[in-house]
Design a protein around this motif. Structure first.
Motif, PDB file in Angstrom:
ATOM      1  N   ALA A   1       8.503  -1.848  -6.325  1.00  0.00           N
ATOM      2  CA  ALA A   1       9.645  -2.021  -5.380  1.00  0.00           C
ATOM      3  C   ALA A   1       9.235  -2.444  -3.966  1.00  0.00           C
ATOM      4  O   ALA A   1       9.971  -3.259  -3.379  1.00  0.00           O
ATOM      5  N   ASP A   2       7.956  -2.054  -3.473  1.00  0.00           N
ATOM      6  CA  ASP A   2       7.587  -2.291  -2.397  1.00  0.00           C
ATOM      7  C   ASP A   2       7.409  -3.893  -2.207  1.00  0.00           C
ATOM      8  O   ASP A   2       7.636  -4.552  -1.284  1.00  0.00           O
ATOM      9  N   ALA A   3       6.512  -4.365  -3.031  1.00  0.00           N
ATOM     10  CA  ALA A   3       6.276  -5.730  -3.039  1.00  0.00           C
ATOM     11  C   ALA A   3       7.502  -6.794  -3.466  1.00  0.00           C
ATOM     12  O   ALA A   3       7.616  -7.650  -2.439  1.00  0.00           O
TER      13      ALA A   3
ATOM     14  N   ALA B   1       0.814  -1.291   0.083  1.00  0.00           N
ATOM     15  CA  ALA B   1      -0.152  -0.139  -0.018  1.00  0.00           C
ATOM     16  C   ALA B   1       1.005   1.321  -0.025  1.00  0.00           C
ATOM     17  O   ALA B   1       0.443   2.190  -0.667  1.00  0.00           O
ATOM     18  N   LYS B   2       1.898   1.192   0.839  1.00  0.00           N
ATOM     19  CA  LYS B   2       2.825   2.466   0.929  1.00  0.00           C
ATOM     20  C   LYS B   2       3.523   2.814  -0.666  1.00  0.00           C
ATOM     21  O   LYS B   2       3.264   3.734  -0.903  1.00  0.00           O
ATOM     22  N   GLY B   3       3.751   1.583  -1.190  1.00  0.00           N
ATOM     23  CA  GLY B   3       4.245   1.840  -2.717  1.00  0.00           C
ATOM     24  C   GLY B   3       3.181   2.549  -3.645  1.00  0.00           C
ATOM     25  O   GLY B   3       3.555   3.172  -4.499  1.00  0.00           O
TER      26      GLY B   3
ATOM     27  N   PHE C   1      13.277   1.061  -1.710  1.00  0.00           N
ATOM     28  CA  PHE C   1      12.139   0.485  -0.751  1.00  0.00           C
ATOM     29  C   PHE C   1      12.897  -0.616   0.016  1.00  0.00           C
ATOM     30  O   PHE C   1      13.552  -1.394  -0.568  1.00  0.00           O
ATOM     31  N   THR C   2      12.745  -0.606   1.377  1.00  0.00           N
ATOM     32  CA  THR C   2      13.316  -1.540   2.494  1.00  0.00           C
ATOM     33  C   THR C   2      12.371  -2.332   3.042  1.00  0.00           C
ATOM     34  O   THR C   2      11.378  -1.846   3.619  1.00  0.00           O
ATOM     35  N   SER C   3      12.444  -3.603   3.337  1.00  0.00           N
ATOM     36  CA  SER C   3      11.895  -4.578   4.352  1.00  0.00           C
ATOM     37  C   SER C   3      12.587  -4.753   5.244  1.00  0.00           C
ATOM     38  O   SER C   3      13.908  -5.160   4.904  1.00  0.00           O
ATOM     39  N   GLY C   4      12.275  -4.585   6.716  1.00  0.00           N
ATOM     40  CA  GLY C   4      13.119  -5.012   7.782  1.00  0.00           C
ATOM     41  C   GLY C   4      12.589  -5.666   8.874  1.00  0.00           C
ATOM     42  O   GLY C   4      11.318  -5.484   9.090  1.00  0.00           O
TER      43      GLY C   4
ATOM     44  N   GLY D   1      10.882   6.071   5.218  1.00  0.00           N
ATOM     45  CA  GLY D   1      12.216   5.563   4.924  1.00  0.00           C
ATOM     46  C   GLY D   1      12.038   4.901   3.572  1.00  0.00           C
ATOM     47  O   GLY D   1      13.022   4.620   2.907  1.00  0.00           O
ATOM     48  N   ASP D   2      10.822   4.569   3.124  1.00  0.00           N
ATOM     49  CA  ASP D   2      10.589   3.951   1.745  1.00  0.00           C
ATOM     50  C   ASP D   2      10.253   5.186   0.910  1.00  0.00           C
ATOM     51  O   ASP D   2       9.218   5.833   1.079  1.00  0.00           O
ATOM     52  N   LEU D   3      10.680   5.205  -0.599  1.00  0.00           N
ATOM     53  CA  LEU D   3      10.580   6.618  -1.221  1.00  0.00           C
ATOM     54  C   LEU D   3      10.647   6.292  -2.465  1.00  0.00           C
ATOM     55  O   LEU D   3      11.228   5.431  -3.090  1.00  0.00           O
TER      56      LEU D   3
HETATM   57 MG    MG Z   1       9.308  -1.033   3.571  1.00  0.00          MG
END
Ligand code: MG
Ligand code: ADP
Ligand code: MG
Length: 323
Positions: free
Chosen positions: A266-268, A159-161, A222-225, A185-187
């Motif tokens: 990028a988010d997915a 959703a953010k993406g 985009f980062t997943s952490g 932080g995701d942009l």
């Molecule tokens: Mg993220």
């Protein structure tokens, strides 16, 4: 923002989608940006309400209808997003799995508070036995339907993406060509300032920046952490990125960053490659992602050659380039 008055940088901040949204504009057009910034802020709040995974929303109403086996009408905007999600689910071989809502709820992540215990193994095994997938979701004639009543949608990895892409499109339509739309932080960054935009990537275990990237025109990072939402139970860390194959938090990765043109993809992809673990290079190839940085849970750092060309490490690490 905290810029001096004569600075050509303009900043706007608000909270939506469970995070801080920070929009930075550069250049003369920024002076006239108030109406478009207000419209973007409204759009973020609306998406927050429409797609919320556990409060009353269009999405939870759809989930209730799917659980009852109904053919549920889906608003056009949500329909387009679900189709995009289904395509990304396919290209990730099911590692990006927005049909995972029931499992997120079992884990207790569908709450403003973090869980304080782990669901028992039998509960997770039962979910896996009837495991729902996006490929079970029929999307036709403005309606959604699933024969699997366990299919519950959760757009948290995506959703953010989508919202960031919409914001960039709105800025462009208003004649703004130099901007960053940052969602926690995701942009996505377009154009530049007086020098290129430089983006910091958070260190997953230490305060501060691990590395930085100077963006070229129009890139999403985009980062997943495993540090974003997690709790500890009996000395172990349990975080919110779940491997749909095991039913448990994905192992061996602390953070995974991708650069790609579109924010939604990028988010997915960041989520899917996080879930892939050591097999991430294959998932990256399948999803068409060339620039990847991975910090393993043991602290080792891996990246693709295309990422190596762009990244500058800000702390001492010995990254491994993975082909
Ligand atoms: Mg993220
Ligand atoms: P972050 O919030 O760290 O940027 P993500 O973009 O990976 O991380 O989003 C994590 C969220 O995505 C979870 O809170 C949940 O809502 C959802 N989710 C968890 N596991 C998956 C998965 N395998 N596929 C799709 N969505 C997931
Ligand atoms: Mg994601």
């Amino acid at each position: 923002g905290c810029q001096p008055a004569e600075s050509p940088l303009l900043e706007r901040r608000f909270i939506a989608l469970g995070t801080i949204i920070d929009i930075t504009l550069y250049g003369a057009e920024a002076e006239q940006a108030d109406p478009v910034l207000a419209a973007i802020e409204r759009d973020f709040h609306r998406l927050h309400h429409d797609w919320h995974a556990w409060e009353d929303s269009r999405l939870t109403a759809l989930n209730t209808a799917l659980q009852r086996g109904e053919h549920a009408p889906v608003p056009a905007e949500l329909m387009a997003v679900l189709k995009q999600a289904r395509a990304l689910n396919r290209s990730s071989n099911g590692l990006f799995e927005p049909a995972i809502g029931g499992l997120m709820a079992l884990w207790g992540f569908h709450s403003n508070d973090l869980p304080d215990s782990v669901p028992d193994n039998d509960t997770i095994a039962a979910w896996l036995a009837g495991r729902p997938r996006m490929t079970d979701l029929a999307l036709e004639n403005g309606q959604a339907h699933s024969d699997n009543p366990r299919l519950q949608l959760d757009l948290g990895a995506f959703a953010k993406g989508v919202a960031v892409d919409r914001a960039i499109a709105a800025l462009r339509a208003a004649g703004i060509d130099n901007a960053i739309v940052n969602a926690g932080g995701d942009l996505r960054a377009i154009g530049a300032r007086d020098r290129p935009w430089r983006i910091g990537i958070r260190h997953p275990r230490a305060p501060g920046v691990l590395a930085s990237i100077a963006t070229r025109n129009d890139e999403s990072i985009f980062t997943s952490g495993d540090y974003e939402r997690y709790f500890e139970f009996e000395g172990k860390r349990y975080h919110h990125i779940i491997d749909p194959r095991s039913g448990y938090p994905a192992r061996d990765t602390a953070s995974l960053t991708v650069i790609h043109s579109e924010a939604a993809t990028a988010d997915a992809a960041a989520t899917a490659l996080f879930v892939a673990g050591d097999a991430w290079p294959r998932t990256a190839a399948d999803m068409g992602i060339e620039r990847v940085l991975r910090v393993r849970a043991d602290g080792t750092v891996e990246m693709t050659p295309a990422m190596a060309e762009r990244i500058r490490f800000e702390t001492e690490v010995e990254p491994v380039v993975v082909l």
